[in-house]
Design an enzyme around this catalytic site. Structure first.
Site, PDB file in Angstrom:
ATOM      1  N   GLU A  32       0.811  -1.215   0.000  1.00  0.00           N
ATOM      2  CA  GLU A  32       0.000   0.000   0.000  1.00  0.00           C
ATOM      3  C   GLU A  32       0.842   1.262   0.000  1.00  0.00           C
ATOM      4  O   GLU A  32       0.552   2.217  -0.727  1.00  0.00           O
ATOM      5  CB  GLU A  32      -0.968   0.008   1.195  1.00  0.00           C
ATOM      6  CG  GLU A  32      -2.172  -0.914   1.036  1.00  0.00           C
ATOM      7  CD  GLU A  32      -1.878  -2.372   1.340  1.00  0.00           C
ATOM      8  OE1 GLU A  32      -0.756  -2.677   1.814  1.00  0.00           O
ATOM      9  OE2 GLU A  32      -2.766  -3.222   1.116  1.00  0.00           O
ATOM     10  N   HIS A  87     -11.184  -4.324   9.566  1.00  0.00           N
ATOM     11  CA  HIS A  87     -11.719  -4.315   8.197  1.00  0.00           C
ATOM     12  C   HIS A  87     -13.084  -3.623   8.148  1.00  0.00           C
ATOM     13  O   HIS A  87     -13.889  -3.903   7.260  1.00  0.00           O
ATOM     14  CB  HIS A  87     -11.897  -5.738   7.665  1.00  0.00           C
ATOM     15  CG  HIS A  87     -10.622  -6.426   7.261  1.00  0.00           C
ATOM     16  ND1 HIS A  87      -9.641  -6.758   8.154  1.00  0.00           N
ATOM     17  CD2 HIS A  87     -10.192  -6.864   6.055  1.00  0.00           C
ATOM     18  CE1 HIS A  87      -8.658  -7.375   7.500  1.00  0.00           C
ATOM     19  NE2 HIS A  87      -8.969  -7.457   6.233  1.00  0.00           N
TER      20      HIS A  87
HETATM   21  C1  LIG Z   1      -2.442  -4.430   4.343  1.00  0.00           C
HETATM   22  C2  LIG Z   1      -3.428  -5.327   3.703  1.00  0.00           C
HETATM   23  N1  LIG Z   1      -3.622  -5.252   2.374  1.00  0.00           N
HETATM   24  C3  LIG Z   1      -4.507  -6.067   1.775  1.00  0.00           C
HETATM   25  C4  LIG Z   1      -5.222  -6.969   2.505  1.00  0.00           C
HETATM   26  C5  LIG Z   1      -6.283  -7.833   1.843  1.00  0.00           C
HETATM   27  N2  LIG Z   1      -5.792  -9.194   1.731  1.00  0.00           N
HETATM   28  C6  LIG Z   1      -6.107 -10.116   2.660  1.00  0.00           C
HETATM   29  S1  LIG Z   1      -5.356 -11.557   2.384  1.00  0.00           S
HETATM   30  C7  LIG Z   1      -4.609 -10.982   1.004  1.00  0.00           C
HETATM   31  C8  LIG Z   1      -3.685 -11.859   0.237  1.00  0.00           C
HETATM   32  C9  LIG Z   1      -2.549 -12.295   1.052  1.00  0.00           C
HETATM   33  O1  LIG Z   1      -1.698 -13.068   0.293  1.00  0.00           O
HETATM   34  P1  LIG Z   1      -0.551 -13.911   0.986  1.00  0.00           P
HETATM   35  O2  LIG Z   1       0.267 -13.034   1.859  1.00  0.00           O
HETATM   36  O3  LIG Z   1       0.167 -14.649  -0.080  1.00  0.00           O
HETATM   37  O4  LIG Z   1      -1.347 -14.914   1.951  1.00  0.00           O
HETATM   38  P2  LIG Z   1      -2.392 -16.052   1.547  1.00  0.00           P
HETATM   39  O5  LIG Z   1      -3.733 -15.407   1.472  1.00  0.00           O
HETATM   40  O6  LIG Z   1      -1.987 -16.630   0.246  1.00  0.00           O
HETATM   41  O7  LIG Z   1      -2.348 -17.016   2.659  1.00  0.00           O
HETATM   42  C10 LIG Z   1      -4.955  -9.665   0.769  1.00  0.00           C
HETATM   43  C11 LIG Z   1      -4.504  -8.861  -0.381  1.00  0.00           C
HETATM   44  C12 LIG Z   1      -5.018  -6.999   3.894  1.00  0.00           C
HETATM   45  N3  LIG Z   1      -5.713  -7.818   4.699  1.00  0.00           N
HETATM   46  N4  LIG Z   1      -4.102  -6.196   4.466  1.00  0.00           N
END
Ligand SMILES: Cc1ncc(C[n+]2csc(CCOP(=O)(O)OP(=O)(O)O)c2C)c(N)n1
Ligand SMILES: [Mg+2]
Lengths: 328, 326
Positions: free
Chosen positions: B59, B128
Site C-alpha cells: 500500500e 476491516h
Molecule cells: C495491508 C493489507 N492489504 C490487503 C489486505 C487484503 N488481503 C487479505 S489476504 C490478502 C492476500 C494475502 O496473500 P498472501 O500473503 O500470499 O497470503 P495467503 O492469502 O496466500 O495465505 C490480501 C490482499 C489486507 N488484509 N491487508
C-alpha cells in the site's frame, strides 16, 4: 521404536509416536478447516474465513520444532498454525461462532485468533503487520535471555510489504531470535507470485539481510520440521533470523467459499498440487497403517464434535461486552 | 436514466473517464479481475493491463507511486482494498500528496484519486470495518468524497478524476449492491455541494455516506409517527457545504448529525460546530449526534450492530431532540 522415514533430512531424534502425533495434528487441522468451511457455507460462521487446507504440513512442521513458551504470530489464514501451537479447540471454534466463550470474546473472529497461554500471539489480518511485532518479541526475548524464539508466519503476498524488509533488517542487525516462515502458496488472492515478486525464490531475499534463506517443500512436514529446527537452534544460539520459504498451495479458494479454481487458476493446476496433498505425503513417509489411520480419524472426529458442541451450546456475548477493554 | 447498482455506477464512471483521458490509469490489488468487490471489472480487458495494473500487496508503495505519477502529469486512480489499509499509506497521502502543491509554491499539483471501501455491517471485525473519513476531513490539502447513492457515486467519481488535486473517495461496502437511477453518459457532481435527499419540516438529519441511507429509513419510520424529517447529504466532507446544511436547520430548528465513524472528534463534531456558528439563533434544541460508539468494531453480528448506527438509534435521537425543546 524408531521408524524409517523417507525424507532427505529425516530427524533421528523423533520416535514413531512423534510422527503419528504430527500426522494426527495435520488431520485435525484438515477436519477443523472442513468444518469451518461447512459452517460458513451454512451461514453459521459470519464474516471472513480463510481456510488453510493444503498447507497443513507448514503449520505442523514449524510448531513441532517449538517449545510451548516460544511465540508464534500468524495471519488471516491462521487456523492451522493456531491448532499446531496447541490453541484450545473448543474456545477457537466458539470464537468463530461468535460466542462469549470464544478466545477473543467474539470481538476478533476467525482473522484474529489468539491463545496467549499457548504462546500464540495472534492472527493479524493486516497483511504484513505481524512481522515488526515478531521483531519486537524477538527483541524482548533477547533482553530476557531465556532462549525463547518468535516465529512469524506470512504469505508470498506479504513478503512484498515494506514491513517484511524492515523487520528482516532489524532482526539481522540486532541478531534477534526470530524465524520468518513464508508460506508461498503462489497466490495473493488472485495475483500469482511470479507477477508480484521479482525473485523466483522468496528465500533469496534473505541475502539482502545477510541471513540464511532456505526453500523447502511445504507439502513435506519433515522437510519443514528440519528446516525450522535448524533455524530455531540458530536463533537460540544468538545468531539471528532465518528466512524459510515453503512452497505450498491452498486447495480451496482465497476466502469464504470462493471457488477452488478459476478465474485465476486452472482445475488442472489444483489437481496437480492435490496429488501432493501433505496428508498423503505424510501417510506414505510415516508408513501410517490402515488401523492407525482409522484410530486417528476417529479421535479427531470426536474432538471436532466436542468443539462444535461446546461452541454451539455456549452463550452469546452480552452486548455491553462490546465496550469492555476500551480504556481511552 | 436507468437503475443500476452503486458498483455498476462507479464502474461506468471509470470506463468513461479512462475513455475520455488517456492519462487516467488504475493501480490496486486484484483490480484486473476485480476479485473482491468488482468495481474495476472489465477495465483491464477494455483498456489493457498497462492502464489497469495489479499490484503487489504494497500500500505504501502504490499510493506513493500514485503521487509520483500524478506529479509527472498522469491521473492515477488507486484502489485500496479496504479503507483500514489506507493507514499503511498515510505518509504519501498526508505528508506528500496533501502538501506538495502548497509546499512547492504551486509549481505542480497532485491529481490523484484514492478509492476505498469503508464501513462495517459485514462482520469483518476491528481491522476491516472502519470509517476513517473524519481523519482526512481534518487535513488541509486533500478532498474527501462520501457518496451515498449510485448517481452521486458516478458523478462524484468522475469529478474526482478530473480534479487537479488529491481526493479520497470513500465507498461504503453496504452501498455496493444498492440500486438507483443513474444518468447515462456525462454526469458530474461538483464537490462542496450538499443536497436535500428528502424534504421535511420538523428536524434536519445530516448523514455521512451510507448513513444517509439509514437517515432516509429513519425518516420513513418517523413519518409514520407524524414527524417530518429532512435529510441532507453533504456528499463531500472537504470541501463541506455548510451553507446548505445551515439553511435547512434554519427552517427546521433542530438537527441530528449521523455518521459511521466514531463519535469522538467525528465528522459530526465539525458539522455541529459549523451549524452552531451559522444557525445558532435558529436552534430550538442542542444538536444531536449518532455515530459508531467509541470502541473498535467487534466481529460478532450482534455486538457489531450494537456499536454501529442504525435507523432505530437515529429515530431515538430525533425524538430526544424534539423532546428537548418542549
Ligand atoms: C495491508 C493489507 N492489504 C490487503 C489486505 C487484503 N488481503 C487479505 S489476504 C490478502 C492476500 C494475502 O496473500 P498472501 O500473503 O500470499 O497470503 P495467503 O492469502 O496466500 O495465505 C490480501 C490482499 C489486507 N488484509 N491487508
Ligand atoms: Mg499466498
Amino acid at each position: 521404536m524408531a521408524a524409517k522415514v523417507k525424507s532427505k533430512s529425516a530427524s533421528r531424534s523423533l520416535s514413531r509416536d512423534d510422527y503419528l502425533r504430527m500426522y494426527r495434528t495435520m488431520l485435525c487441522i484438515r477436519r477443523f478447516e472442513e468444518k469451518t468451511d461447512e459452517l460458513f457455507m451454512a451461514g453459521r460462521i459470519k464474516g471472513a474465513v480463510h481456510v488453510s487446507i493444503g498447507q497443513e504440513a507448514c503449520s505442523v512442521g514449524v510448531c513441532s520444532a517449538l517449545n510451548q513458551d516460544d511465540a508464534i504470530l500468524t495471519t488471516h489464514r491462521g487456523h492451522g498454525h493456531s491448532i499446531a501451537k496447541g490453541t484450545r479447540l473448543n474456545e477457537m471454534m466458539a470464537e468463530l461462532l461468535g460466542k462469549a466463550t470464544g478466545l477473543c470474546k467474539a470481538r476478533g473472529g476467525s482473522m484474529h485468533i489468539a491463545d496467549i497461554s499457548k504462546g500464540h500471539y495472534g492472527a493479524h489480518s493486516i497483511v504484513g503487520a505481524n512481522m515488526p511485532m515478531a521483531a519486537g518479541m524477538g527483541l524482548a526475548f533477547q533482553l530476557e535471555g531465556k532462549g525463547r524464539v518468535a516465529v512469524v508466519f506470512f504469505g508470498d503476498g506479504a513478503s512484498n510489504q515494506g514491513s517484511f524488509h524492515e523487520s528482516m533488517n532489524l532482526c539481522a542487525i540486532w541478531k534477534l531470535p526470530v524465524v520468518f516462515f513464508c508460506e508461498n502458496n503462489h497466490y495473493a488472492v488472485s495475483f500469482h507470485v511470479n507477477r508480484s515478486t521479482a525473485v523466483r525464490d522468496i528465500s533469496l531475499r534473505a541475502q539482502s539481510y545477510n541471513a540464511p534463506g532456505v526453500t523447502v517443500d511445504g507439502m513435506d512436514v519433515m522437510a519443514v520440521y528440519e528446516a525450522t529446527k535448524e533455524a530455531v537452534a540458530r536463533a537460540r544460539r544468538g545468531e539471528g533470523p532465518t528466512l524459510i520459504e515453503a512452497k505450498t498451495y491452498r486447495f480451496f479458494g482465497h476466502s469464504r467459499g470462493d471457488p477452488q479454481f478459476g478465474p485465476y487458476r486452472t482445475k488442472e493446476e489444483v489437481e496437480r498440487w492435490r496429488k501432493r496433498d501433505p496428508l498423503l505425503v505424510a501417510e506414505k513417509m510415516f508408513k501410517v497403517t490402515e488401523a492407525e489411520k482409522k484410530a486417528v480419524q476417529g479421535e479427531v472426529a470426536e474432538e471436532m464434535a466436542v468443539a462444535v458442541e461446546f461452541a454451539e451450546k455456549s452463550p452469546e456475548a452480552p452486548l455491553p461486552s462490546a465496550l469492555e477493554d476500551v480504556y481511552a | 436514466m436507468r437503475e443500476i447498482t452503486f458498483v455498476e455506477a462507479l464502474n461506468e464512471a471509470l470506463h468513461e473517464e479512462m475513455d475520455r483521458d488517456k492519462k487516467v490509469f488504475i493501480l490496486g490489488e486484484d483490480v484486473e479481475l476485480a476479485y473482491v468487490f468488482g468495481v474495476t471489472k472489465g477495465l483491464a480487458a477494455r483498456f489493457g493491463k498497462d492502464r489497469v495494473r495489479d499490484t503487489p500487496i504494497s500500500e505504501l508503495g502504490i499510493v506513493g507511486a500514485g503521487v509520483g505519477a500524478a506529479m509527472a502529469g498522469y491521473r492515477p486512480v488507486i484502489e485500496i482494498m479496504f479503507m483500514d489499509f489506507i493507514m499503511l499509506a498515510m505518509d504519501p497521502l498526508i505528508n506528500q500528496a496533501a502538501k506538495l502543491r502548497y509546499m512547492l509554491g504551486g509549481q505542480l499539483s497532485v491529481p490523484m484519486v484514492v478509492r476505498t471501501p469503508g464501513g462495517g455491517g459485514v462482520q469483518y471485525g476491528p481491522t476491516h470495518s472502519q470509517c476513517l473519513e473524519a481523519w482526512f476531513m481534518q487535513m488541509p490539502g486533500i478532498k474527501v468524497a462520501v457518496p451515498s447513492d449510485p448517481a452521486d457515486g458516478k458523478g462524484l467519481l468522475k469529478a474526482a478524476i478530473r480534479d487537479d488535486n488529491p481526493v479520497l473517495f470513500v465507498e461504503h461496502k453496504m452501498l455496493y449492491k444498492q440500486k438507483g437511477l443513474v444518468p447515462e453518459g456525462e454526469h458530474l457532481v461538483p464537490f462542496g455541494r450538499a443536497v436535500v435527499k428528502r424534504p421535511g419540516a420538523d428536524v434536519t438529519l445530516v448523514g455521512v455516506g451510507y448513513q444517509v441511507v439509514n437517515c432516509l429509513r429513519a425518516a420513513e419510520a418517523l413519518a409514520a409517527e407524524g414527524i417530518s424529517a429532512e435529510v441532507v447529504d453533504p456528499r463531500t466532507l472537504a470541501p463541506l457545504d455548510t451553507a446548505t446544511i445551515a439553511e435547512s436547520v434554519r427552517r427546521t430548528g433542530r438537527c441530528v448529525v449521523v455518521e459511521e465513524g466514531h463519535l469522538r472528534s467525528g465528522a459530526g463534531s465539525e458539522i455541529a460546530a459549523a451549524i452552531q456558528q451559522e444557525a445558532f439563533d435558529y436552534l430550538d434544541a442542542p444538536i444531536g449526534r449518532v455515530a459508531a460508539l467509541d470502541a473498535p468494531i467487534p466481529f460478532e453480528p450482534r455486538l457489531e450492530a450494537f456499536v454501529l448506527p442504525n435507523p432505530d438509534k437515529i429515530a431515538k435521537a430525533v425524538k430526544q431532540v424534539l423532546g428537548a425543546a418542549v
